[in-house]
Write a protein that holds these residues in place. Structure first.
Motif, PDB file in Angstrom:
ATOM      1  N   GLU A   1       9.551  -5.322  -2.569  1.00 14.52           N
ATOM      2  CA  GLU A   1      10.667  -4.498  -3.016  1.00 14.52           C
ATOM      3  C   GLU A   1      10.192  -3.622  -4.182  1.00 14.52           C
ATOM      4  OE1 GLU A   1      14.919  -6.096  -3.079  1.00 14.52           O
ATOM      5  OE2 GLU A   1      13.710  -7.921  -3.299  1.00 14.52           O
ATOM      6  N   PRO A   2      10.086  -2.312  -3.967  1.00 12.36           N
ATOM      7  CA  PRO A   2       9.649  -1.457  -5.070  1.00 12.36           C
ATOM      8  C   PRO A   2      10.710  -1.314  -6.158  1.00 12.36           C
ATOM      9  CG  PRO A   2      10.218  -0.128  -3.156  1.00 12.36           C
ATOM     10  CD  PRO A   2      10.266  -1.561  -2.718  1.00 12.36           C
ATOM     11  N   PHE A   3      11.981  -1.542  -5.788  1.00  6.49           N
ATOM     12  CA  PHE A   3      13.076  -1.469  -6.758  1.00  6.49           C
ATOM     13  C   PHE A   3      13.905  -2.751  -6.665  1.00  6.49           C
ATOM     14  CE2 PHE A   3      12.657   2.720  -4.540  1.00  6.49           C
ATOM     15  CZ  PHE A   3      11.804   3.297  -5.455  1.00  6.49           C
ATOM     16  N   SER A   4      14.615  -3.063  -7.709  1.00  3.23           N
ATOM     17  CA  SER A   4      15.395  -4.301  -7.746  1.00  3.23           C
ATOM     18  C   SER A   4      16.827  -4.114  -7.254  1.00  3.23           C
ATOM     19  CB  SER A   4      15.434  -4.851  -9.180  1.00  3.23           C
ATOM     20  OG  SER A   4      16.012  -3.898 -10.060  1.00  3.23           O
ATOM     21  N   TYR A   5      17.179  -2.911  -6.787  1.00  2.00           N
ATOM     22  CA  TYR A   5      18.552  -2.640  -6.376  1.00  2.00           C
ATOM     23  C   TYR A   5      18.875  -3.317  -5.041  1.00  2.00           C
ATOM     24  CZ  TYR A   5      17.743   1.167  -9.706  1.00  2.00           C
ATOM     25  OH  TYR A   5      17.417   1.899 -10.807  1.00  2.00           O
TER      26      TYR A   5
ATOM     27  N   SER B   1       0.830  -1.214   0.000  1.00  4.30           N
ATOM     28  CA  SER B   1       0.000   0.000   0.000  1.00  4.30           C
ATOM     29  C   SER B   1       0.859   1.257   0.000  1.00  4.30           C
ATOM     30  CB  SER B   1      -0.934  -0.005   1.219  1.00  4.30           C
ATOM     31  OG  SER B   1      -0.193  -0.028   2.422  1.00  4.30           O
ATOM     32  N   TYR B   2       1.997   1.206   0.703  1.00 10.04           N
ATOM     33  CA  TYR B   2       2.891   2.371   0.735  1.00 10.04           C
ATOM     34  C   TYR B   2       3.507   2.592  -0.648  1.00 10.04           C
ATOM     35  CZ  TYR B   2       6.045   5.804   2.826  1.00 10.04           C
ATOM     36  OH  TYR B   2       6.695   6.971   3.148  1.00 10.04           O
ATOM     37  N   ARG B   3       3.931   1.510  -1.276  1.00  5.38           N
ATOM     38  CA  ARG B   3       4.480   1.605  -2.632  1.00  5.38           C
ATOM     39  C   ARG B   3       3.466   2.222  -3.589  1.00  5.38           C
ATOM     40  NH1 ARG B   3       4.491  -3.946  -5.426  1.00  5.38           N
ATOM     41  NH2 ARG B   3       2.282  -3.420  -5.135  1.00  5.38           N
ATOM     42  N   ASP B   4       2.232   1.757  -3.491  1.00  4.65           N
ATOM     43  CA  ASP B   4       1.203   2.229  -4.423  1.00  4.65           C
ATOM     44  C   ASP B   4       0.806   3.676  -4.136  1.00  4.65           C
ATOM     45  OD1 ASP B   4       1.297  -0.299  -5.492  1.00  4.65           O
ATOM     46  OD2 ASP B   4      -0.500  -1.002  -4.445  1.00  4.65           O
ATOM     47  N   SER B   5       0.743   4.048  -2.854  1.00  6.61           N
ATOM     48  CA  SER B   5       0.308   5.405  -2.522  1.00  6.61           C
ATOM     49  C   SER B   5       1.311   6.451  -2.992  1.00  6.61           C
ATOM     50  CB  SER B   5       0.065   5.540  -1.012  1.00  6.61           C
ATOM     51  OG  SER B   5       1.280   5.366  -0.304  1.00  6.61           O
ATOM     52  N   PHE B   6       2.597   6.091  -3.009  1.00  5.87           N
ATOM     53  CA  PHE B   6       3.626   7.024  -3.480  1.00  5.87           C
ATOM     54  C   PHE B   6       4.019   6.753  -4.937  1.00  5.87           C
ATOM     55  CE2 PHE B   6       4.000   7.616   1.053  1.00  5.87           C
ATOM     56  CZ  PHE B   6       4.364   8.954   1.183  1.00  5.87           C
TER      57      PHE B   6
ATOM     58  N   GLY C   1       6.651   3.773   6.155  1.00  7.56           N
ATOM     59  CA  GLY C   1       7.815   4.224   5.409  1.00  7.56           C
ATOM     60  C   GLY C   1       8.509   3.072   4.720  1.00  7.56           C
ATOM     61  N   VAL C   2       9.746   3.335   4.250  1.00  8.84           N
ATOM     62  CA  VAL C   2      10.554   2.305   3.603  1.00  8.84           C
ATOM     63  C   VAL C   2      11.716   1.957   4.525  1.00  8.84           C
ATOM     64  CG1 VAL C   2       9.933   2.970   1.259  1.00  8.84           C
ATOM     65  CG2 VAL C   2      11.891   4.049   2.347  1.00  8.84           C
ATOM     66  N   VAL C   3      12.115   0.693   4.534  1.00  8.72           N
ATOM     67  CA  VAL C   3      13.136   0.208   5.454  1.00  8.72           C
ATOM     68  C   VAL C   3      14.194  -0.568   4.689  1.00  8.72           C
ATOM     69  CG1 VAL C   3      12.021  -2.011   5.955  1.00  8.72           C
ATOM     70  CG2 VAL C   3      13.457  -0.923   7.700  1.00  8.72           C
ATOM     71  N   LEU C   4      15.396  -0.602   5.244  1.00 10.53           N
ATOM     72  CA  LEU C   4      16.461  -1.435   4.700  1.00 10.53           C
ATOM     73  C   LEU C   4      16.599  -2.683   5.561  1.00 10.53           C
ATOM     74  CD1 LEU C   4      19.277   1.154   3.833  1.00 10.53           C
ATOM     75  CD2 LEU C   4      17.581   0.133   2.302  1.00 10.53           C
TER      76      LEU C   4
END
Length: 302
Positions: free
Chosen positions: A256-260, A171-176, A236-239
């Protein structure tokens, strides 16, 4: 001078319930009934004067105030456990393993029942602490340590090659509408003190400069377990890495919103002193841990 103390049994029940996110699993660990755990938690809630959990159908969710309280009492309970463990004389059929609280809850906990079922005569003691174990002073046989694997006094066996992954709730990924890493300038960064790699990650994968980074909203936690929980809640986003979020990835609670992914010069190692030699019981646990680690694939998912 008398100091008011909360019911200590209730503290233990509450701490176990938060780690497992379940009264039933906490009850299994404490060898009591789920109803008894629930009653102990209610006693603590009455003593504190506010709710610690949101009790929903088939789901137990700790409140924000409950999580803050947990973060303050958990280290004290760890110290009590470690001090008591070091003071007691263990039998030859017992073994003690030290590892971080997050690793104990997220990786070891779901697997430990397999060891107990295979070796019911062995008494296993888990020292879940973020403090580096001192084998000379503490009654610990084995430890899982996050470091470079180099210590002349220790035998070290690689458990898991670490790499930093960026995670958030769907939901956080989609909202931003997260599609590129430079969008992180507009989100909340969840910072876990034991996993301090945000500058490295942002330097490698974004064009966000140092002044702009200082303007990014951040949320700080002293335990990775709490940081992961905040990300699951959409804060938020976390590592983290795949090893610590296996269940969340499988259930789709984190993505994972990104593949990095950022490789680290530290990994998880199973360690123990070169001298004296391990006991037969400790060798059994060592071999079982290595077997479990061999079942982890590159994404950290069994």
């Amino acid at each position: 001078m008398h100091r008011p103390m909360p019911p200590l049994r209730a503290l233990v029940a509450f701490e176990a319930s938060v780690r497992h996110a379940s009264f039933k699993q906490a009850a299994d660990e404490l060898h009591i009934t789920p109803g008894a755990v629930s009653q102990q938690v209610q006693k603590l809630e009455q003593w504190l004067g506010y709710p610690l959990f949101l009790r929903q159908v088939r789901q137990l969710q700790v409140t924000d105030r409950g999580m803050k309280y947990f973060s303050r009492i958990a280290p004290a309970l760890e110290q009590i456990s470690a001090a008591s463990e070091a003071s007691r004389k263990r039998s030859s059929d017992s073994v003690c393993l030290s590892l971080s609280q997050t690793l104990a809850a997220k990786w070891l906990g779901p697997r430990l029942g397999d060891f107990v079922s295979r070796y019911p005569a062995i008494e296993v003691h888990i020292n879940a602490s973020n403090t580096r174990v001192d084998f000379q002073r503490e009654a610990v046989d084995l430890a899982i340590r996050h470091f470079d694997g180099k210590d002349p006094a220790l035998d070290a066996h690689l458990i898991f090659d670490d790499e930093v992954r960026l995670l958030c709730s769907p939901s956080y990924r989609d909202s931003f509408e997260l599609e590129c890493a430079d969008q992180l300038s507009g989100v909340t960064l969840i910072v876990a003190s034991p996993y301090p790699y945000w500058d490295d990650w942002l330097t490698r994968f974004t064009t966000i400069d140092a002044p702009a980074r200082k303007q990014i909203t951040t949320m700080h936690f002293d335990q990775t377990l709490l940081a992961i929980d905040a990300a699951k809640r959409g804060q938020g986003v976390v590592l983290s890495n795949g090893l610590l979020v296996q269940e969340e990835l499988v259930r789709g609670e984190l993505v994972e919103p990104f593949s990095y992914r950022l490789p680290l010069d530290k990994s998880y190692y199973l360690v123990y002193p070169r001298h004296p030699p391990l006991s037969d019981t400790a060798c059994i646990l060592k071999n079982w841990l290595l077997e479990q680690s061999s079942n982890v694939n590159m994404d950290g998912i069994i």
